[in-house]
Design an enzyme around this catalytic site. Structure first.
Site, short mmCIF file in Angstrom:
data_model
loop_
_atom_site.label_atom_id
_atom_site.label_comp_id
_atom_site.label_asym_id
_atom_site.label_seq_id
_atom_site.Cartn_x
_atom_site.Cartn_y
_atom_site.Cartn_z
N LYS A 39 0.86 -1.19 0.00
CA LYS A 39 0.00 0.00 0.00
C LYS A 39 0.89 1.22 0.00
O LYS A 39 2.03 1.16 0.46
CB LYS A 39 -0.87 0.02 1.27
CG LYS A 39 -2.13 0.83 1.11
CD LYS A 39 -3.25 0.01 0.49
CE LYS A 39 -4.46 0.84 0.20
NZ LYS A 39 -5.60 -0.02 -0.15
N ASP A 45 -6.99 4.43 -4.32
CA ASP A 45 -7.65 4.28 -3.03
C ASP A 45 -8.27 5.67 -2.79
O ASP A 45 -8.50 6.41 -3.75
CB ASP A 45 -6.65 3.87 -1.94
CG ASP A 45 -7.31 3.35 -0.67
OD1 ASP A 45 -7.63 2.16 -0.59
OD2 ASP A 45 -7.52 4.15 0.28
N1 GLU Z 1 -7.40 0.29 -2.77
C1 GLU Z 1 -8.14 -0.90 -3.07
C2 GLU Z 1 -8.14 -1.81 -1.88
O1 GLU Z 1 -8.17 -1.35 -0.76
C3 GLU Z 1 -7.69 -1.56 -4.38
C4 GLU Z 1 -6.28 -1.96 -4.48
C5 GLU Z 1 -5.86 -2.48 -5.86
O2 GLU Z 1 -6.69 -2.59 -6.74
O3 GLU Z 1 -4.67 -2.77 -6.00
O4 GLU Z 1 -8.17 -3.01 -1.97
#
Ligand code: GLU
Length: 449
Positions: A130, A170
């Site tokens: 992340k 996100d």
């Molecule tokens: N931000 C999204 C999550 O919390 C998607 C992450 C992604 O697609 O890599 O899962």
């Protein structure tokens, strides 16, 4: 035997607290997963021996960097960039970028930690990571957002790659930001590497349904939980918090399935529409005009806007919290239960505090934790990566059918693991146990790394 496992877990948690001071959200996320692992460790002594839990709690790599840029008035701005590459046992690091003033290392680590298990639960070949920044996109012009994204990528690009680390969006990062980030990556590397980012535009490597996926997935997961209890979304009153990408498409899918969404929210307050939210107006306000939910109320006669306050004051049968972490505490959970809530599907990451989760579970409410219920977004990102790798592009119908099957399978995995580890119906324990085991098994195959 569980007592031994319990003592091991307490010692591991104490160490996490000591080594990661003042990272409240990360502590909470770790505590939540560890709280499910005693029966797993009791059955798998090798995990204790090889310090699998300890290794999983330690990110493989953490990157923090300066992001300097110049605003429209010519003033220099300095934000902080993060990427936490948490675990690559199952595939390249995968997870979104969050641009929000609240972002600091503790938030990125909580999200990265959750992502590891969420991604494992999808059954797809993706590790967990992340990233993000404390940059606040609110009120910034397109040109400012572009300059920020370009500066951010000028540092981050060296850590990315379709086989290495694949960010997505996100909070605060949508199609526009992914576009600017991709453009700068392409420019620096001189590679049209479609698979390095997901959530791309449909004309340049993006996948159909990715925009809708997290919200649709959270609604599908609610349907799965209700189906397991012999019922459905049909005719149900629903409240969805937030009004971003996740919320909008949760509203859309719930409405398509015969539910009536009474309310949604933003940081200024919430809008209630007993007739059921009019999605066309909501999309116009949010996606086209980048406006506020108060603009919706100003246009729809059946709606009213409540400034301040919590959308969780609106009673409903199904709650899909899709705003941000810790938005539902024990008191709000208790109010929801009193108001007749029968199911909660977490569209956001960790929107319910541990005390709220306990309130729901004690009251027999079907509870779908975020790492299961909102996994549809990242799962569809993995489908986008598949399409990029094969230079293919699938239809909306095909992709949505895949997503629906994935959400069904995630629910089944969680329910089976809950059963196997002695807590039938406890999808929190099931999600944590099933996600953990998949990662742990791959880590064992790879040796002490
Ligand atoms: N931000 C999204 C999550 O919390 C998607 C992450 C992604 O697609 O890599 O899962």
């Amino acid at each position: 035997m569980t007592t031994d496992a319990g003592a091991t877990i307490e010692a591991i948690y104490a160490d996490v607290l000591r080594r990661n001071p003042a990272e409240r959200e990360f502590h909470q996320a770790v505590r939540e997963v560890l709280g499910s692992l005693a029966p797993v460790l009791a059955r798998h002594p090798e995990y204790a021996e090889l310090k699998t839990v300890e290794r999983i709690c330690e990110p493989e790599r953490q990157i923090i960097f300066r992001v300097p840029w110049t605003d429209d008035r010519g003033e220099v701005q300095i934000d902080r960039g993060f990427r936490v590459e948490f675990n690559s046992a199952l595939g390249p690091y995968k997870g979104g970028l969050r641009f929000h003033p609240s972002v600091y290392l503790g938030i990125v680590k909580f999200l990265g930690f959750e992502q590891v298990f969420k991604n494992a639960l999808t059954g797809m070949p993706i590790g967990g990571g992340k990233g993000g920044s404390d940059f606040d996109p609110k009120g910034r012009s397109d040109a400012e957002v572009m300059r920020f994204c370009q500066s951010f990528m000028t540092e981050l690009y060296r850590h990315l790659g379709e086989h290495t680390d694949v960010p997505a969006g996100d909070i605060g990062v949508g199609g526009r930001e992914i576009g600017y980030l991709f453009g700068q990556y392409k420019r620096i590397t001189n590679r049209y590497e479609s698979g390095v980012l997901t959530g791309k535009g449909l004309t340049w490597g993006g996948a159909r349904v990715r925009t809708e996926a997290t919200g649709y997935g959270a609604a599908f997961f609610a349907s799965e939980m209700l189906a397991a209890r012999g019922t459905s979304l049909e005719g149900r009153t629903v409240v969805v918090s937030g009004s971003g990408n996740v919320a909008l498409y949760a509203v859309e899918k719930v409405t398509q399935r015969g539910g009536r969404v009474l309310a949604c929210s933003d940081s200024n307050g919430y809008v209630v529409d007993e007739a059921g939210l009019d999605l066309q107006v909501l999309k116009q306000v949010k996606e086209v005009e980048r406006g506020r939910v108060s603009d919706y109320a100003a246009r729809v006669p059946t709606a009213r806007h409540v400034a301040g306050g919590s959308v969780w004051d609106v009673p409903c049968e199904v709650a899909i919290p899709s705003a941000t972490q810790n938005e539902i505490d024990a008191a709000r959970a208790a109010a929801l239960v009193r108001g007749g809530c029968v199911a909660v599907s977490e569209g956001a990451n960790m929107p319910c505090t541990p005390e709220a989760v306990a309130v729901f579970q004690d009251a027999g409410v079907a509870f779908g934790p975020g790492k299961a219920a909102n996994a549809g977004g990242v799962a569809t990102s993995a489908l986008e990566m598949q399409q990029n790798a094969s230079r293919d592009s699938w239809s909306f119908e095909h992709t949505e059918a895949r997503l629906q099957q994935i959400m069904h399978d995630i629910h089944a995995r969680c329910a089976e693991a809950a059963e196997e580890y002695g807590a039938p119906g406890d999808l929190v324990l099931g999600a944590n146990a099933a996600g953990f085991i998949r990662v742990a098994e791959a880590m064992h195959a790879h040796g002490i790394v």
